[in-house]
Design a protein around this motif. Structure first.
Motif, PDB file in Angstrom:
ATOM      1  N   ILE A 286       0.849  -1.209   0.000  1.00 21.52           N
ATOM      2  CA  ILE A 286       0.000   0.000   0.000  1.00 21.52           C
ATOM      3  C   ILE A 286       0.879   1.252   0.000  1.00 21.52           C
ATOM      4  O   ILE A 286       0.655   2.194  -0.769  1.00 21.52           O
ATOM      5  CB  ILE A 286      -0.943  -0.027   1.218  1.00 21.52           C
ATOM      6  N   TYR A 287       1.881   1.252   0.867  1.00 20.47           N
ATOM      7  CA  TYR A 287       2.792   2.405   0.913  1.00 20.47           C
ATOM      8  C   TYR A 287       3.543   2.538  -0.414  1.00 20.47           C
ATOM      9  O   TYR A 287       3.793   3.644  -0.884  1.00 20.47           O
ATOM     10  CB  TYR A 287       3.796   2.258   2.064  1.00 20.47           C
ATOM     11  N   ALA A 288       3.893   1.385  -0.993  1.00 23.15           N
ATOM     12  CA  ALA A 288       4.602   1.420  -2.260  1.00 23.15           C
ATOM     13  C   ALA A 288       3.750   2.112  -3.321  1.00 23.15           C
ATOM     14  O   ALA A 288       4.232   2.939  -4.094  1.00 23.15           O
ATOM     15  CB  ALA A 288       4.945   0.002  -2.703  1.00 23.15           C
ATOM     16  N   MET A 289       2.461   1.817  -3.306  1.00 21.50           N
ATOM     17  CA  MET A 289       1.560   2.411  -4.289  1.00 21.50           C
ATOM     18  C   MET A 289       1.505   3.931  -4.102  1.00 21.50           C
ATOM     19  O   MET A 289       1.587   4.694  -5.077  1.00 21.50           O
ATOM     20  CB  MET A 289       0.174   1.814  -4.096  1.00 21.50           C
ATOM     21  N   ALA A 290       1.384   4.364  -2.856  1.00 20.29           N
ATOM     22  CA  ALA A 290       1.375   5.806  -2.595  1.00 20.29           C
ATOM     23  C   ALA A 290       2.685   6.421  -3.069  1.00 20.29           C
ATOM     24  O   ALA A 290       2.706   7.517  -3.658  1.00 20.29           O
ATOM     25  CB  ALA A 290       1.165   6.074  -1.107  1.00 20.29           C
TER      26      ALA A 290
ATOM     27  N   ALA B 281       0.373  13.074   1.506  1.00 16.98           N
ATOM     28  CA  ALA B 281      -0.453  12.337   2.463  1.00 16.98           C
ATOM     29  C   ALA B 281      -1.895  12.819   2.433  1.00 16.98           C
ATOM     30  O   ALA B 281      -2.805  12.067   2.805  1.00 16.98           O
ATOM     31  CB  ALA B 281       0.127  12.485   3.869  1.00 16.98           C
ATOM     32  N   ALA B 282      -2.132  14.035   1.987  1.00 20.84           N
ATOM     33  CA  ALA B 282      -3.494  14.558   1.939  1.00 20.84           C
ATOM     34  C   ALA B 282      -4.384  13.653   1.094  1.00 20.84           C
ATOM     35  O   ALA B 282      -5.498  13.307   1.498  1.00 20.84           O
ATOM     36  CB  ALA B 282      -3.492  15.975   1.373  1.00 20.84           C
ATOM     37  N   PHE B 283      -3.892  13.237  -0.065  1.00 20.26           N
ATOM     38  CA  PHE B 283      -4.714  12.439  -0.977  1.00 20.26           C
ATOM     39  C   PHE B 283      -4.873  11.024  -0.450  1.00 20.26           C
ATOM     40  O   PHE B 283      -5.931  10.410  -0.573  1.00 20.26           O
ATOM     41  CB  PHE B 283      -4.102  12.451  -2.379  1.00 20.26           C
ATOM     42  N   PHE B 284      -3.803  10.521   0.138  1.00 22.28           N
ATOM     43  CA  PHE B 284      -3.837   9.225   0.806  1.00 22.28           C
ATOM     44  C   PHE B 284      -4.918   9.244   1.896  1.00 22.28           C
ATOM     45  O   PHE B 284      -5.776   8.366   1.966  1.00 22.28           O
ATOM     46  CB  PHE B 284      -2.455   8.965   1.410  1.00 22.28           C
ATOM     47  N   GLY B 285      -4.882  10.275   2.715  1.00 17.32           N
ATOM     48  CA  GLY B 285      -5.830  10.381   3.822  1.00 17.32           C
ATOM     49  C   GLY B 285      -7.258  10.597   3.347  1.00 17.32           C
ATOM     50  O   GLY B 285      -8.201  10.027   3.903  1.00 17.32           O
ATOM     51  N   VAL B 286      -7.428  11.419   2.318  1.00 19.38           N
ATOM     52  CA  VAL B 286      -8.779  11.665   1.811  1.00 19.38           C
ATOM     53  C   VAL B 286      -9.376  10.369   1.279  1.00 19.38           C
ATOM     54  O   VAL B 286     -10.534  10.036   1.564  1.00 19.38           O
ATOM     55  CB  VAL B 286      -8.762  12.762   0.718  1.00 19.38           C
ATOM     56  N   GLY B 287      -8.578   9.598   0.536  1.00 20.46           N
ATOM     57  CA  GLY B 287      -9.052   8.313   0.033  1.00 20.46           C
ATOM     58  C   GLY B 287      -9.480   7.401   1.176  1.00 20.46           C
ATOM     59  O   GLY B 287     -10.545   6.771   1.133  1.00 20.46           O
TER      60      GLY B 287
ATOM     61  N   ALA C  83      -4.556   4.054  -2.774  1.00 20.01           N
ATOM     62  CA  ALA C  83      -3.710   3.473  -1.720  1.00 20.01           C
ATOM     63  C   ALA C  83      -4.328   3.742  -0.351  1.00 20.01           C
ATOM     64  O   ALA C  83      -4.345   2.858   0.517  1.00 20.01           O
ATOM     65  CB  ALA C  83      -2.295   4.065  -1.792  1.00 20.01           C
ATOM     66  N   GLY C  84      -4.868   4.954  -0.177  1.00 18.93           N
ATOM     67  CA  GLY C  84      -5.518   5.287   1.094  1.00 18.93           C
ATOM     68  C   GLY C  84      -6.727   4.397   1.345  1.00 18.93           C
ATOM     69  O   GLY C  84      -6.950   3.927   2.468  1.00 18.93           O
ATOM     70  N   ALA C  85      -7.522   4.173   0.278  1.00 24.20           N
ATOM     71  CA  ALA C  85      -8.707   3.315   0.422  1.00 24.20           C
ATOM     72  C   ALA C  85      -8.294   1.915   0.847  1.00 24.20           C
ATOM     73  O   ALA C  85      -8.927   1.300   1.723  1.00 24.20           O
ATOM     74  CB  ALA C  85      -9.470   3.273  -0.901  1.00 24.20           C
TER      75      ALA C  85
END
Lengths: 304, 342
Positions: free
Chosen positions: B49-53, B72-78, B242-244
């Motif tokens: 998952i982190y790799a994808m981000a 991280a904003a987009f990761f977190g929003v997802g 990735a966040g999802a």
């Protein structure tokens, strides 16, 4: 109305704080072209040094005065070991290396002092209130902070615009090699300048001690606010940092104080509280967005 | 000569490294069970998952030269989109007039769309500037969203939001760690394939050209701003997916997903693995998260208990050394000269 004036003072005081942090940051960026995330760490080190010395000696003034040379020394050490290798690198490298410094300093402080916050008290002599505006008793300590900030702004302006050292600094920022060729030891000058910037961060940290808890990671929140300040003011401009800091300080304080109440006149209370809290914590970033749309280089763009 | 043999399809060092990595990740659950360390499967789901981000960040950072410090904003929003939809599904309530859902297809698509939308807004504003302004502005906008979620009391505020189990993907049991691992694996491989094609396409060439010399690209008549914004949005969407997945992995979302140190971690993963390589961030994620997992244990076992909690005390200086002296990253060390194409 009285509440409004009181909040305005609070906003000014926050603004002055932000100015102290942002001034060092913008100075170092404007002159050396270096983005230094570890500036927040210097702020934290200043606060820890002041708190520790104050608790040893029982004197806030001694603590404050001890914090300044300590942060200057740490700042110059950082410059000597890491920063001077980064001047010619791109911003990405600077961000990452100084991010590494943050990790290092946060853990170092946590190992020495532990994670629980330290507390500092305001010295008795500054503990009272004063009515600088009739009808509003306002803590003396906060008035002192505003005064110190104004003083620093004046000194900074004086040094940079009116002294020989200031002239060399300005010359070094635009024509580094030329100044070096004229016989000025630009490396030493930069190390000293870095220490100078560190002192501001240390001063802000030491003064923040009695108002906020002194703990690991306290520098990062203020660092990001300082970024907002200098983006609004124009990176590299000390005048911009002052205007930006006051704007951010006032908007943030006012937003937190009045937005929820204002929203309650329009929305049901439960929703107003939630949205108000959200909006007021976002207010300064929205301010930044507006400034950006209007002037992408900030209010007072520095040369280059 | 090396270039020639590459074109002939001979096995180069790079393809060998890639093939080895692919097989290793594909066989990981099996290896973990042989080693009798089944928890590694879940740990490596996190790695993927982190790799994808990180790959999504490398797309704009390594190829577009956009130093976004707010990824991280987009990761977190997802993650929050998935969390919030699941929350409403559990409560039987609605959000903005829409019912909540536990269906992966719906909520992951929503996560991707919303984070792409957020990236479009942040990107549109941030890309008006460049250089150090861009770094600070992306950081500040991410921080804004961080505070937004902290203040969202209905969704747990500071404490975050628990999910009642993972999403429902066509009735497949995602609560099984092995199944979830392979889902992440497929998602990462698909995303790598997509970004690889993107980078090699005409669009990718324009983006890479912007990194080298934006003024020249503009002079050639390319609408540089639109190209960069498109790349920024694609990267945001990737981080959102990735966040999802991450929300499903931990069954929990919190503002920490958007914290600025998270942005820093993602960026470190990219640099550690090798910027502008796409595959490097995968290597970086493996190494970074393994260090995080095992460095404290290693300190403990050699008697340095004091450092157990403070592994970042050593990691900070390591990072500085990597930045100063090892520009090519780990993938560069493994795959040699041809690693980087950014």
């Amino acid at each position: 109305m009285l509440l409004f004036l009181e909040q305005l003072l609070n906003g000014l005081q926050l603004g002055v704080f932000l100015f102290l942090v942002a001034a060092g940051l913008t100075l170092i960026f404007g002159i050396m072209g270096l983005i230094n995330l570890a500036h927040g760490s210097l702020y934290m080190i200043g606060a820890f040094a002041a708190a520790t010395v104050t608790n040893w000696t029982g004197s806030f003034l001694v603590g404050l005065l001890a914090a300044l040379p300590i942060t200057a020394a740490v700042g110059m050490a950082i410059e000597f070991v890491v920063m001077r290798r980064l001047y010619d690198r791109d911003h990405l490298d600077q961000v990452l290396a100084t991010f590494g410094l943050i990790l290092f300093f946060n853990e170092l402080i946590a190992m020495i002092w532990g994670r629980p916050p330290l507390f500092m008290t305001v010295p008795d002599i500054l503990n009272g209130t004063v009515e600088i505006i009739p009808g509003i008793p306002y803590p003396i300590y906060r008035v002192v902070i505003i005064g110190v900030g104004v003083l620093v702004a004046l000194v900074l302006y004086g040094v940079i615009a009116r002294t020989r050292v200031g002239m060399l600094i300005r010359a070094g920022s635009t024509h580094r090699e030329m100044v070096g060729a004229l016989g000025v030891n630009i490396r030493v000058l930069y190390t000293l300048l870095f220490g100078f910037g560190a002192i501001f961060a240390g001063l802000a940290g030491a003064m923040a001690g009695p108002l906020m808890s002194v703990q690991v990671g306290m520098g990062e929140g203020i660092l990001i606010l300082a970024f907002v300040v200098i983006v609004i003011g124009g990176i590299g401009s000390v005048r911009g940092a002052l205007v930006g800091a006051l704007l951010v300080g006032v908007v943030d304080t006012m937003g937190r104080a009045f937005l929820p109440t204002l929203l309650k006149t329009m929305l049901p209370p439960a929703e107003a509280d939630g949205i108000g809290a959200g909006l007021s914590s976002m207010a300064i970033y929205l301010l930044m967005a507006v400034v950006l749309v209007w002037k992408p280089r900030g209010l007072f763009p520095a040369h280059g | 000569m090396a270039d020639h043999s590459h074109r002939m399809g001979a096995i180069t060092r790079k393809t060998a490294v890639l093939a080895f990595g692919f097989v290793l990740l594909a066989a990981l659950p099996g290896i973990a069970h042989l080693m009798d360390e089944p928890f590694l499967v879940s740990t490596f789901s996190r790695v993927l998952i982190y790799a994808m981000a990180a790959v999504s960040l490398d797309l704009i950072l390594g190829y577009g030269g956009m130093v976004s410090f707010g990824h991280a904003a987009f990761f977190g929003v997802g993650a929050y989109v998935v969390g919030i939809l699941a929350h409403h599904a559990a409560e039987g309530t609605t959000v903005l007039g829409l019912a909540g859902t536990n269906l992966a297809v719906v909520s992951w698509a929503a996560a991707v769309l919303v984070s792409a939308g957020v990236a479009a807004v942040i990107g549109a504003l941030s890309l008006r500037t460049d250089g150090v302004h861009f770094i600070m502005i992306t950081l500040a906008f991410a921080q804004m969203l961080f505070f937004l979620f902290v203040s969202l009391e209905p969704y747990g505020g500071d404490d975050g939001l628990m999910m009642m189990g993972r999403n429902d993907l066509f009735g497949i049991d995602l609560s099984d760690d092995m199944t979830f691992y392979y889902l992440c694996f497929i998602a990462l491989m698909a995303f790598l394939l997509l970004t690889r094609r993107l980078v090699d396409s005409r669009f990718g060439m324009v983006i890479r050209g912007c990194k080298q010399n934006e003024r020249r690209m503009r002079a050639l008549g390319f609408p540089v701003y639109r190209y960069k914004l498109t790349a920024f949005v694609i990267a945001g969407a990737g981080a959102g997916l990735a966040g999802a997945l991450s929300a499903n992995h931990t069954e929990f979302v919190s503002p920490d997903f958007l914290h600025w140190t998270m942005s820093g971690d993602i960026m470190i993963i990219v640099i550690l693995g090798g910027i502008g390589t796409l595959y490097g961030p995968v290597v970086g994620a493996v190494v970074f998260l393994m260090l995080e997992e095992f460095l404290p244990l290693a300190f403990d076992s050699v008697g340095l208990e004091g450092l157990k909690e403070h592994w970042r005390f050593l990691f900070g200086p390591i990072l500085i050394l990597v930045v100063l002296f090892a520009r090519r990253g780990l993938f560069g060390l493994l795959a040699g000269r041809e690693a980087r194409d950014g």
